[in-house]
Design an enzyme around this catalytic site. Structure first.
Site, PDB file in Angstrom:
ATOM      1  N   ASN A   1     120.685  50.126 -28.794  1.00 53.72           N
ATOM      2  CA  ASN A   1     121.259  49.247 -29.811  1.00 53.72           C
ATOM      3  C   ASN A   1     120.286  48.081 -30.048  1.00 53.72           C
ATOM      4  O   ASN A   1     120.098  47.244 -29.167  1.00 53.72           O
ATOM      5  CB  ASN A   1     122.622  48.747 -29.312  1.00 53.72           C
ATOM      6  CG  ASN A   1     123.323  47.857 -30.318  1.00 53.72           C
ATOM      7  OD1 ASN A   1     122.708  47.341 -31.245  1.00 53.72           O
ATOM      8  ND2 ASN A   1     124.615  47.655 -30.126  1.00 53.72           N
TER       9      ASN A   1
ATOM     10  N   CYS B   1     124.807  41.896 -35.583  1.00 53.90           N
ATOM     11  CA  CYS B   1     124.373  43.275 -35.899  1.00 53.90           C
ATOM     12  C   CYS B   1     124.489  43.608 -37.386  1.00 53.90           C
ATOM     13  O   CYS B   1     123.872  44.557 -37.856  1.00 53.90           O
ATOM     14  CB  CYS B   1     125.182  44.269 -35.093  1.00 53.90           C
ATOM     15  SG  CYS B   1     125.061  43.988 -33.334  1.00 53.90           S
TER      16      CYS B   1
ATOM     17  N   HIS C   1     124.884  51.356 -38.240  1.00 49.40           N
ATOM     18  CA  HIS C   1     124.306  50.528 -37.175  1.00 49.40           C
ATOM     19  C   HIS C   1     124.379  51.345 -35.882  1.00 49.40           C
ATOM     20  O   HIS C   1     125.437  51.880 -35.527  1.00 49.40           O
ATOM     21  CB  HIS C   1     125.107  49.224 -37.052  1.00 49.40           C
ATOM     22  CG  HIS C   1     124.876  48.515 -35.768  1.00 49.40           C
ATOM     23  ND1 HIS C   1     123.618  48.340 -35.240  1.00 49.40           N
ATOM     24  CD2 HIS C   1     125.750  47.969 -34.865  1.00 49.40           C
ATOM     25  CE1 HIS C   1     123.722  47.695 -34.084  1.00 49.40           C
ATOM     26  NE2 HIS C   1     125.001  47.463 -33.835  1.00 49.40           N
TER      27      HIS C   1
HETATM   28  O1  UT7 Z   1     126.305  46.269 -31.623  1.00 49.26           O
HETATM   29  C1  UT7 Z   1     127.387  45.468 -31.293  1.00 49.26           C
HETATM   30  C2  UT7 Z   1     128.625  46.220 -31.337  1.00 49.26           C
HETATM   31  N1  UT7 Z   1     128.875  46.816 -30.048  1.00 49.26           N
HETATM   32  C3  UT7 Z   1     129.477  47.992 -29.962  1.00 49.26           C
HETATM   33  O2  UT7 Z   1     129.759  48.615 -30.938  1.00 49.26           O
HETATM   34  C4  UT7 Z   1     129.879  48.487 -28.589  1.00 49.26           C
HETATM   35  C5  UT7 Z   1     131.172  49.283 -28.699  1.00 49.26           C
HETATM   36  N2  UT7 Z   1     131.646  49.753 -27.399  1.00 49.26           N
HETATM   37  C6  UT7 Z   1     131.031  50.735 -26.724  1.00 49.26           C
HETATM   38  O3  UT7 Z   1     130.008  51.225 -27.138  1.00 49.26           O
HETATM   39  C7  UT7 Z   1     131.677  51.232 -25.458  1.00 49.26           C
HETATM   40  O4  UT7 Z   1     132.920  50.594 -25.286  1.00 49.26           O
HETATM   41  C8  UT7 Z   1     130.800  51.015 -24.207  1.00 49.26           C
HETATM   42  C9  UT7 Z   1     129.622  51.965 -24.227  1.00 49.26           C
HETATM   43  C10 UT7 Z   1     130.327  49.582 -24.139  1.00 49.26           C
HETATM   44  C11 UT7 Z   1     131.616  51.320 -22.948  1.00 49.26           C
HETATM   45  O5  UT7 Z   1     132.113  52.643 -23.003  1.00 49.26           O
HETATM   46  P1  UT7 Z   1     133.622  52.928 -22.626  1.00 49.26           P
HETATM   47  O6  UT7 Z   1     133.854  54.377 -22.761  1.00 49.26           O
HETATM   48  O7  UT7 Z   1     134.483  52.018 -23.474  1.00 49.26           O
HETATM   49  O8  UT7 Z   1     133.653  52.560 -21.086  1.00 49.26           O
HETATM   50  P2  UT7 Z   1     134.517  51.441 -20.339  1.00 49.26           P
HETATM   51  O9  UT7 Z   1     134.027  50.079 -20.661  1.00 49.26           O
HETATM   52  O10 UT7 Z   1     135.982  51.743 -20.555  1.00 49.26           O
HETATM   53  O11 UT7 Z   1     134.189  51.750 -18.814  1.00 49.26           O
HETATM   54  C12 UT7 Z   1     134.587  52.998 -18.212  1.00 49.26           C
HETATM   55  C13 UT7 Z   1     134.116  52.973 -16.766  1.00 49.26           C
HETATM   56  C14 UT7 Z   1     134.511  51.721 -15.999  1.00 49.26           C
HETATM   57  O12 UT7 Z   1     134.827  52.105 -14.678  1.00 49.26           O
HETATM   58  P3  UT7 Z   1     136.361  52.297 -14.224  1.00 49.26           P
HETATM   59  O13 UT7 Z   1     137.011  50.947 -14.437  1.00 49.26           O
HETATM   60  O14 UT7 Z   1     136.924  53.352 -15.108  1.00 49.26           O
HETATM   61  O15 UT7 Z   1     136.243  52.680 -12.788  1.00 49.26           O
HETATM   62  C15 UT7 Z   1     133.257  50.904 -15.981  1.00 49.26           C
HETATM   63  O16 UT7 Z   1     133.178  50.034 -14.867  1.00 49.26           O
HETATM   64  O17 UT7 Z   1     132.688  53.037 -16.718  1.00 49.26           O
HETATM   65  C16 UT7 Z   1     132.191  51.982 -15.875  1.00 49.26           C
HETATM   66  N3  UT7 Z   1     130.889  51.574 -16.371  1.00 49.26           N
HETATM   67  C17 UT7 Z   1     129.754  52.164 -15.997  1.00 49.26           C
HETATM   68  N4  UT7 Z   1     129.490  53.163 -15.152  1.00 49.26           N
HETATM   69  C18 UT7 Z   1     128.230  53.546 -15.006  1.00 49.26           C
HETATM   70  C19 UT7 Z   1     130.604  50.599 -17.286  1.00 49.26           C
HETATM   71  N5  UT7 Z   1     129.297  50.557 -17.492  1.00 49.26           N
HETATM   72  C20 UT7 Z   1     128.744  51.521 -16.718  1.00 49.26           C
HETATM   73  C21 UT7 Z   1     127.426  51.946 -16.528  1.00 49.26           C
HETATM   74  N6  UT7 Z   1     127.204  52.964 -15.674  1.00 49.26           N
HETATM   75  N7  UT7 Z   1     126.382  51.412 -17.180  1.00 49.26           N
END
Ligand code: UT7
Length: 317
Positions: free
Chosen positions: A274, A110, A244
């Site tokens: 993204n 990225c 980004h």
């Molecule tokens: O460009 C490359 C660099 N990449 C980045 O900068 C990405 C940086 N990270 C992020 O943007 C975020 O961490 C994410 C958007 C990827 C995830 O957001 P988050 O607030 O960190 O969510 P999480 O991974 O902690 O997941 C929270 C919950 C989980 O459920 P439980 O365990 O709390 O029951 C996941 O299973 O959300 C669930 N979950 C979803 N639910 C509905 C994960 N993906 C989804 C989804 N729809 N698509």
């Protein structure tokens, strides 16, 4: 420093994939995607190739620069994967825009556009080139695991291009790398050689979102402070910061900590998702076209991603 941007261009596939459509493919919903990421829609390639998008963006940038391919001294393409491992994406663009200069791909995930700007700076400062075409093109949707809701909802496809020429627009630039194959990995599929050691690499897309998130906020704050200090500029001097476009929450947190206003923050993740290294030049062209960034404005660009890599710069447009 060495260069000035003299033309920008962008291209994306036609097909728009919204969150509602995605909820029919994986267990997700519009509310989760919007509140956690800021994404409403993204462009997904159906039959466009990454070469076609790159050539389209490049031609637009050349028109805006009032140049042809023949005027270029070098083509740098930031991409994680072109249509082929060989020939490079840069070579195919060179052919299709009628250029006859050297052309090469680089991969810094990225942060690739920032790495390409840094290389352009080195080429122009050393006198090896005067006019360089930089393209950042990614087709992320080819590499996703479409059964993994945690990652497949985040990404889109696109290409952004800039033409840079010897000048004093660039005020400061930094790039960094910290090797890591745990936080963000996109595997390769290899042919099996009867002689080589078989390396067991998972071909899928894996990301530890929470850890990448923390890395992103920390590195944006560190890099932006450093490039602004080196350039001798304050937050109020900056027209816009273009981060980004990985997650709206990442750059809103960074914006607040750095003291930028909402008007100073470039947001395009809502309609692009993204697009990895393409995200900054896509935004740059869109904002210039919309008149939100004008000639003479100071801007800050900041990127982070797989590698782990980061990059940031201050430049006068
Ligand atoms: O460009 C490359 C660099 N990449 C980045 O900068 C990405 C940086 N990270 C992020 O943007 C975020 O961490 C994410 C958007 C990827 C995830 O957001 P988050 O607030 O960190 O969510 P999480 O991974 O902690 O997941 C929270 C919950 C989980 O459920 P439980 O365990 O709390 O029951 C996941 O299973 O959300 C669930 N979950 C979803 N639910 C509905 C994960 N993906 C989804 C989804 N729809 N698509």
């Amino acid at each position: 420093m060495s260069f000035q941007i003299i033309g920008t261009g962008r291209a994306h596939p036609e097909f728009v994939l919204d969150n509602e459509m995605l909820s029919k493919v994986v267990d997700t919903n519009d509310e989760w995607i919007v509140t956690r990421t800021g994404i409403n829609t993204r462009y997904v390639s159906t039959d466009e190739t990454i070469t076609e998008l790159s050539v389209k963006a490049a031609k637009k940038a050349l028109v805006k620069a009032s140049l042809t391919g023949k005027d270029l001294d070098l083509i740098l393409c930031s991409t994680m994967k072109g249509d082929y491992a060989c020939p490079s994406l840069a070579c195919l663009v060179q052919r299709d825009i009628g250029a006859d200069c050297p052309a090469v791909d680089l991969n810094a995930a990225c942060s690739g556009f920032m790495y390409a700007l840094d290389q352009a700076d080195a080429y122009i400062s050393s006198g090896k080139a005067e006019t360089i075409l930089i393209i950042a093109a990614e087709m992320m949707t080819r590499h996703l695991d479409w059964t993994d809701r945690a990652t497949c909802v985040l990404f889109g496809d696109g290409a952004g291009a800039v033409v840079v020429r010897k000048g004093d627009g660039l005020k400061s630039i930094i790039i960094t790398a910290k090797g890591d194959d745990q936080l963000l990995v996109i595997g390769n599929t290899f042919c099996k050689s009867p002689y080589g050691r078989q390396i067991d690499i998972d071909p899928e897309f894996r990301m530890k979102g929470g850890e990448v998130y923390k890395f992103a906020v920390t590195s944006v704050l560190r890099d932006v402070k450093e490039v602004m200090k080196t350039a001798g500029v304050k937050t109020k001097d900056i027209k816009m910061m273009i981060p980004h476009q990985a997650n709206l929450r990442v750059f809103q947190a960074a914006k607040e900590k750095l003291g930028f206003t909402d008007e100073q923050l470039a947001v395009g993740i809502d309609h692009y998702g993204n697009t990895s290294s393409a995200s900054i030049p896509l935004m740059l062209d869109e904002l210039i076209e919309a008149g939100k960034i004008k000639q003479g404005d100071l801007i800050v660009l900041t990127a982070f991603g797989g590698g782990l890599t980061t990059g940031a710069c201050v430049m006068k447009v």
